[in-house]
Design an enzyme around this catalytic site. Structure first.
Site, mmCIF file in Angstrom:
data_model
loop_
_atom_site.group_PDB
_atom_site.id
_atom_site.type_symbol
_atom_site.label_atom_id
_atom_site.label_comp_id
_atom_site.label_asym_id
_atom_site.label_seq_id
_atom_site.Cartn_x
_atom_site.Cartn_y
_atom_site.Cartn_z
ATOM 1 N N TYR A 33 61.833 44.812 46.977
ATOM 2 C CA TYR A 33 63.269 44.808 46.733
ATOM 3 C C TYR A 33 63.775 46.204 46.434
ATOM 4 O O TYR A 33 62.983 47.118 46.206
ATOM 5 C CB TYR A 33 63.622 43.863 45.574
ATOM 6 C CG TYR A 33 63.286 44.396 44.198
ATOM 7 C CD1 TYR A 33 61.967 44.480 43.766
ATOM 8 C CD2 TYR A 33 64.282 44.833 43.333
ATOM 9 C CE1 TYR A 33 61.658 44.977 42.512
ATOM 10 C CE2 TYR A 33 63.979 45.333 42.071
ATOM 11 C CZ TYR A 33 62.662 45.399 41.671
ATOM 12 O OH TYR A 33 62.356 45.909 40.437
ATOM 13 N N LYS A 147 57.646 48.757 45.206
ATOM 14 C CA LYS A 147 58.690 48.043 44.465
ATOM 15 C C LYS A 147 58.626 46.561 44.814
ATOM 16 O O LYS A 147 59.464 46.014 45.536
ATOM 17 C CB LYS A 147 60.076 48.645 44.753
ATOM 18 C CG LYS A 147 61.108 48.285 43.679
ATOM 19 C CD LYS A 147 62.292 49.219 43.733
ATOM 20 C CE LYS A 147 63.448 48.782 42.858
ATOM 21 N NZ LYS A 147 63.134 48.651 41.440
ATOM 22 N N GLU A 180 55.699 54.073 32.171
ATOM 23 C CA GLU A 180 57.150 54.032 32.396
ATOM 24 C C GLU A 180 57.690 52.861 31.598
ATOM 25 O O GLU A 180 56.953 52.198 30.873
ATOM 26 C CB GLU A 180 57.458 53.884 33.887
ATOM 27 C CG GLU A 180 56.858 52.621 34.486
ATOM 28 C CD GLU A 180 57.063 52.489 35.990
ATOM 29 O OE1 GLU A 180 58.073 52.962 36.520
ATOM 30 O OE2 GLU A 180 56.185 51.862 36.621
ATOM 31 N N LEU A 205 56.546 53.537 39.366
ATOM 32 C CA LEU A 205 57.486 53.462 40.485
ATOM 33 C C LEU A 205 58.195 54.815 40.591
ATOM 34 O O LEU A 205 58.639 55.373 39.578
ATOM 35 C CB LEU A 205 58.532 52.368 40.225
ATOM 36 C CG LEU A 205 59.528 52.217 41.378
ATOM 37 C CD1 LEU A 205 58.869 51.530 42.567
ATOM 38 C CD2 LEU A 205 60.763 51.457 40.943
HETATM 39 N N1 PDD Z 1 64.399 48.932 38.249
HETATM 40 N N2 PDD Z 1 60.400 51.762 36.990
HETATM 41 C C1 PDD Z 1 60.474 50.440 37.218
HETATM 42 C C2 PDD Z 1 59.283 49.588 36.894
HETATM 43 C C3 PDD Z 1 61.651 49.886 37.764
HETATM 44 O O1 PDD Z 1 61.725 48.573 38.008
HETATM 45 C C4 PDD Z 1 62.756 50.727 38.038
HETATM 46 C C5 PDD Z 1 64.034 50.206 38.631
HETATM 47 C C6 PDD Z 1 62.636 52.103 37.752
HETATM 48 C C7 PDD Z 1 63.745 53.069 38.044
HETATM 49 O O2 PDD Z 1 63.942 53.214 39.428
HETATM 50 P P1 PDD Z 1 65.379 53.601 40.014
HETATM 51 O O3 PDD Z 1 65.764 54.873 39.372
HETATM 52 O O4 PDD Z 1 65.137 53.750 41.476
HETATM 53 O O5 PDD Z 1 66.339 52.484 39.666
HETATM 54 C C8 PDD Z 1 61.436 52.579 37.253
HETATM 55 C C9 PDD Z 1 65.511 48.290 38.927
HETATM 56 C C10 PDD Z 1 66.816 48.927 38.636
HETATM 57 C C11 PDD Z 1 65.480 46.817 38.625
HETATM 58 O O6 PDD Z 1 64.400 46.250 38.674
HETATM 59 O O7 PDD Z 1 66.524 46.227 38.375
#
Ligand code: PDD
Length: 287
Positions: A33, A147, A180, A205
């Site tokens: 996703y 992801k 993270e 991620l």
């Molecule tokens: N989450 N680490 C994890 C485990 C994440 O699920 C996400 C993003 C990030 C940050 O990635 P980005 O900057 O590309 O949003 C880091 C999304 C927003 C979610 O699951 O809703």
């Protein structure tokens, strides 16, 4: 106004949007996703999200559900039908629908779902209050760079954080290092004002916000070091913050109940938050 979802070629009322019971995303979490932010009608870092989506698919030996141009057109049409000027778009691709059996099915088309909803970013962006985090063991699989929609450990960690009154969980590996957050990347600022975040590998991620923040920091003379840091180092740091598509850059004011810095988002964090929000309000295109 009623919401509309895109489901496998059709725009349907959100309340009636359905997938098949034998969709492999539903049965095996066999899918990936993306979540992207929309500011004033523009998809922030659209290219970065597309590249990451393709990479995630590739790592799981799955194909893009359609070529880039129609894909971008579906994104735009989903936003248009939901009248989203400021908000988020959610994109999910699963391996498709097939009789339940573990090996990849042959000749099955990937299933594509998109939803969009308005979020009042201007109000949200003005909220400069910091967040509390709690540390939780990282029990996820070892390909966190993908992801994947398989988010059970992330969901459990976030729930535990919320039950403890915190905004986010920081996940800790077997060596005591912060990987993270459950849905955000983790950062600290060291005593020299350098910004530290874990390097990209299979353990985290690769956040799109993370890479834009690194770029903006470097362009603005803030040094960034990509390396692991321990929970102990974070607790002793003058500043800590998190980043994601929906949290932007958000200061951390407490970890496991210990105050970070002076208990308010620090100067480097506030500067990066400002730079990132300006970026979103402006072009939002990462060249
Ligand atoms: N989450 N680490 C994890 C485990 C994440 O699920 C996400 C993003 C990030 C940050 O990635 P980005 O900057 O590309 O949003 C880091 C999304 C927003 C979610 O699951 O809703």
């Amino acid at each position: 106004m009623s919401r509309i979802a895109y489901v496998n070629g059709q725009y349907v009322p959100h309340a009636e949007a359905q997938i098949h019971v034998e969709d492999r995303g539903y049965q095996f979490a066999d899918g990936v996703y993306e979540v992207a932010a929309i500011f004033r009608g523009r998809i922030i870092d659209e290219d970065g999200h597309l590249v990451r989506l393709k990479r995630s698919l590739d790592e799981l030996d799955m194909a893009m559900p359609m070529p880039d141009r129609p894909f971008a057109a579906v994104c735009r049409e989903t936003l248009r039908r939901n009248r989203v000027q400021d908000g988020i778009i959610y994109i999910q691709v699963s391996r498709g629908v097939s009789r339940r059996d573990h090996p990849f099915p042959e000749d099955v088309k990937p299933a594509l779902v998109m939803t969009a909803r308005a979020v009042d970013w201007p109000a949200n962006a003005d909220d400069d209050t910091g967040a509390e985090v709690v540390s939780i063991a990282d029990i996820r699989w070892l390909r966190r760079d993908v992801k994947s929609i398989s988010l059970l450990p992330n969901v459990l960690a976030k729930q535990e954080a919320r039950e403890k009154g915190a905004y986010e969980a920081w996940l800790i590996d077997a060596d005591g290092m912060v990987t993270e957050g459950s849905s955000t990347n983790a950062w600290i600022v060291d005593d020299d004002g350098k910004v530290v975040t874990r390097q990209l590998d299979h353990n985290i991620l690769g956040g799109i916000t993370r890479s834009t923040v690194i770029k903006l920091a470097r362009e603005n003379g803030i040094e960034v070091v990509e390396r692991p840091f321990s929970l102990a180092e974070a607790l002793a740091s003058p500043e800590a913050f998190l980043s994601s598509t929906t949290s932007f850059v958000r200061g951390i004011i407490g970890i496991d109940g210990s105050v970070i810095g002076d208990g308010a988002p620090g100067p480097v964090t506030r500067r990066l938050r400002g730079l990132y929000l300006d970026y979103c309000r402006g072009a939002g295109v990462n060249e």
